[in-house]
Design an enzyme around this catalytic site. Structure first.
Site, mmCIF file in Angstrom:
data_model
loop_
_atom_site.group_PDB
_atom_site.id
_atom_site.type_symbol
_atom_site.label_atom_id
_atom_site.label_comp_id
_atom_site.label_asym_id
_atom_site.label_seq_id
_atom_site.Cartn_x
_atom_site.Cartn_y
_atom_site.Cartn_z
ATOM 1 N N ASP A 218 36.818 33.240 44.220
ATOM 2 C CA ASP A 218 36.147 34.420 44.775
ATOM 3 C C ASP A 218 34.645 34.183 44.942
ATOM 4 O O ASP A 218 34.027 33.471 44.161
ATOM 5 C CB ASP A 218 36.388 35.631 43.868
ATOM 6 C CG ASP A 218 37.852 36.057 43.893
ATOM 7 O OD1 ASP A 218 38.589 35.518 44.727
ATOM 8 O OD2 ASP A 218 38.237 36.916 43.100
ATOM 9 N N CYS B 154 38.914 31.117 40.428
ATOM 10 C CA CYS B 154 39.736 32.039 41.220
ATOM 11 C C CYS B 154 39.394 31.949 42.704
ATOM 12 O O CYS B 154 40.102 32.497 43.538
ATOM 13 C CB CYS B 154 39.572 33.476 40.724
ATOM 14 S SG CYS B 154 37.898 34.103 40.855
ATOM 15 N N CYS C 147 35.485 39.221 36.767
ATOM 16 C CA CYS C 147 35.102 39.730 38.082
ATOM 17 C C CYS C 147 33.791 40.517 37.984
ATOM 18 O O CYS C 147 32.942 40.453 38.872
ATOM 19 C CB CYS C 147 36.198 40.614 38.656
ATOM 20 S SG CYS C 147 37.849 39.945 38.430
ATOM 21 N N CYS D 122 39.007 39.494 44.808
ATOM 22 C CA CYS D 122 40.063 40.399 44.362
ATOM 23 C C CYS D 122 39.569 41.853 44.370
ATOM 24 O O CYS D 122 38.379 42.116 44.551
ATOM 25 C CB CYS D 122 40.498 40.009 42.960
ATOM 26 S SG CYS D 122 39.266 40.416 41.726
#
Ligand code: FES
Length: 147
Positions: free
Chosen positions: A35, A33, A103, A59
């Site tokens: 991140d 992603c 996450c 995010c």
């Protein structure tokens, strides 16, 4: 889709920033992603985390889990901080949607990476702590399956 707690920690993140001359710094990313999360620890001579800050390029769930993870480790000993797993962070946030579980893993890994840096600098062993990986994308699949 998100709990009130997640929204609160996203809009009002706790402990955002950095610590100069931190006792330990850990950075992890997820190549899938893109991140990235960085955690700074300020640990006193007794091994207690007296301050912790984070910087997250990611995010909303990554920001919320970083914020909650820092709240959970603050004031704990470096050994106790090992109990702040991604599951503990998710529970404290009243859950995350399944696609956002990874996450929370980024938060756990960033804390571990900072603890690892602290342990290396001080020549100590933190029980259960393994050498961190820079990219958690591989671990992500295992975790998503188990929730
Ligand atoms: Fe990757 Fe949230 S989408 S950390």
């Amino acid at each position: 889709m998100y709990s009130e707690k997640v929204m609160d920690h996203f809009y009002n993140p706790r402990n955002m920033g950095e610590i100069e001359d931190a006792s330990g710094v850990g950075t992890v990313g997820n190549a899938k992603c893109g991140d990235i999360m960085r955690i700074y620890l300020d640990v006193d001579d007794g091994g207690v985390i007296r301050d912790v800050k984070f910087k997250t390029f990611g995010c909303g769930a990554a920001v919320a889990t970083s914020s909650m993870a820092t709240e959970l480790v603050k004031g704990k000993s470096v050994q106790e901080a090992m109990q702040v797993t991604n599951k503990a962070v998710m529970e404290a946030l009243d859950g995350l949607p399944p696609v956002k579980v990874h996450c929370s893993l980024l938060a756990e890994e960033a804390i571990h990476a900072a603890l690892w840096d602290y342990a290396q600098k001080n020549n100590i062993v933190i029980e259960g702590l393994q050498k961190p990986v820079g990219d958690i994308a591989e671990k992500e699949e295992d975790v998503t399956e188990s929730y």
